[in-house]
Design a protein around this motif. Structure first.
Motif, PDB file in Angstrom:
ATOM      1  N   ARG A 139      18.798  55.671 -22.875  1.00 57.39           N
ATOM      2  CA  ARG A 139      18.263  55.159 -21.607  1.00 57.39           C
ATOM      3  C   ARG A 139      18.532  53.675 -21.470  1.00 57.39           C
ATOM      4  O   ARG A 139      18.977  53.190 -20.436  1.00 57.39           O
ATOM      5  N   ASN A 140      18.250  52.923 -22.533  1.00 61.08           N
ATOM      6  CA  ASN A 140      18.472  51.476 -22.499  1.00 61.08           C
ATOM      7  C   ASN A 140      19.949  51.138 -22.313  1.00 61.08           C
ATOM      8  O   ASN A 140      20.295  50.215 -21.580  1.00 61.08           O
ATOM      9  N   LYS A 141      20.811  51.892 -22.983  1.00 61.96           N
ATOM     10  CA  LYS A 141      22.249  51.654 -22.812  1.00 61.96           C
ATOM     11  C   LYS A 141      22.672  51.925 -21.379  1.00 61.96           C
ATOM     12  O   LYS A 141      23.428  51.149 -20.792  1.00 61.96           O
ATOM     13  N   HIS A 144      20.763  49.248 -18.873  1.00 63.34           N
ATOM     14  CA  HIS A 144      20.992  47.814 -19.019  1.00 63.34           C
ATOM     15  C   HIS A 144      22.454  47.446 -19.216  1.00 63.34           C
ATOM     16  O   HIS A 144      22.758  46.337 -19.633  1.00 63.34           O
TER      17      HIS A 144
END
Length: 192
Positions: A139-141, A144
């Protein structure tokens, strides 16, 4: 409506399915699906934490759970430390769960489910142990990073100096994981 000759139907149908899958597994579609799923999971996690907290009979375990939140809040929100320290710790846990982010939230949920010490939950607890790796990290990859290029179904994303690569197969795997965790949360919610 799609019109095909009978002889062309198998190849045309396969092509149509591949086009639809590529649209469904497009980077921006996956970002939206993934971010929405994690946001939904945060609500599942909150509800399960609140219900689990209500089922706990030991006051020490309840105090420990609230203390867990406060320790995480202090480490993740240094700018608001003074405001947080002034909060009363004697409220219901639903007053505090929105103070922590997804990763500390899943850690708290696992801890609280372990504290219930119910063998019917052990398989779920085991499943949740990879939530950060399976859900939060990707999710963060996706959330962001920016798309650098897309060649032959391979997306290259960049966040600061780090690059990540996602293929359509990766997106399909992520989608399966999202659905699996949704089932896990719903199952725990029904049990609790």
């Amino acid at each position: 409506m799609y019109c095909y000759n009978r002889a062309d139907l198998p190849n045309s149908l396969i092509h149509l399915i591949e086009v639809r899958l590529k649209k469904l597994l497009d980077l921006n579609q996956m970002r939206g699906l993934y971010l929405a799923a994690v946001a939904d999971f945060d609500h599942f996690i909150d509800n399960i934490i609140h219900t689990t907290f209500d089922k706990m009979e030991c006051e020490n375990l309840k105090e420990e759970a609230v203390g867990h939140i406060f320790n995480n809040v202090l480490s993740f929100h240094e700018k608001q430390v003074e405001k947080i320290k002034k909060l009363s710790k004697d409220g219901h846990i639903n007053t505090y769960t929105d103070l922590i982010s997804s990763n500390p939230k899943i850690t708290l949920l696992i801890k609280m489910l372990n504290d219930l010490d119910d063998e019917q939950l052990y398989a779920h607890i085991e499943s949740l142990s990879k939530y950060t790796e399976d859900i939060i990290v990707p999710r963060n990859k996706l959330a962001h990073s920016m798309e650098v290029e897309c060649k032959q179904g391979k997306y290259i994303l960049k966040n600061s100096s780090r690059e990540s690569e996602f293929t359509l197969d990766d997106f399909l795997t992520l989608r399966h994981k999202v659905l699996d965790y949704k089932d896990t949360f719903e199952s725990i919610g029904k049990f609790i």
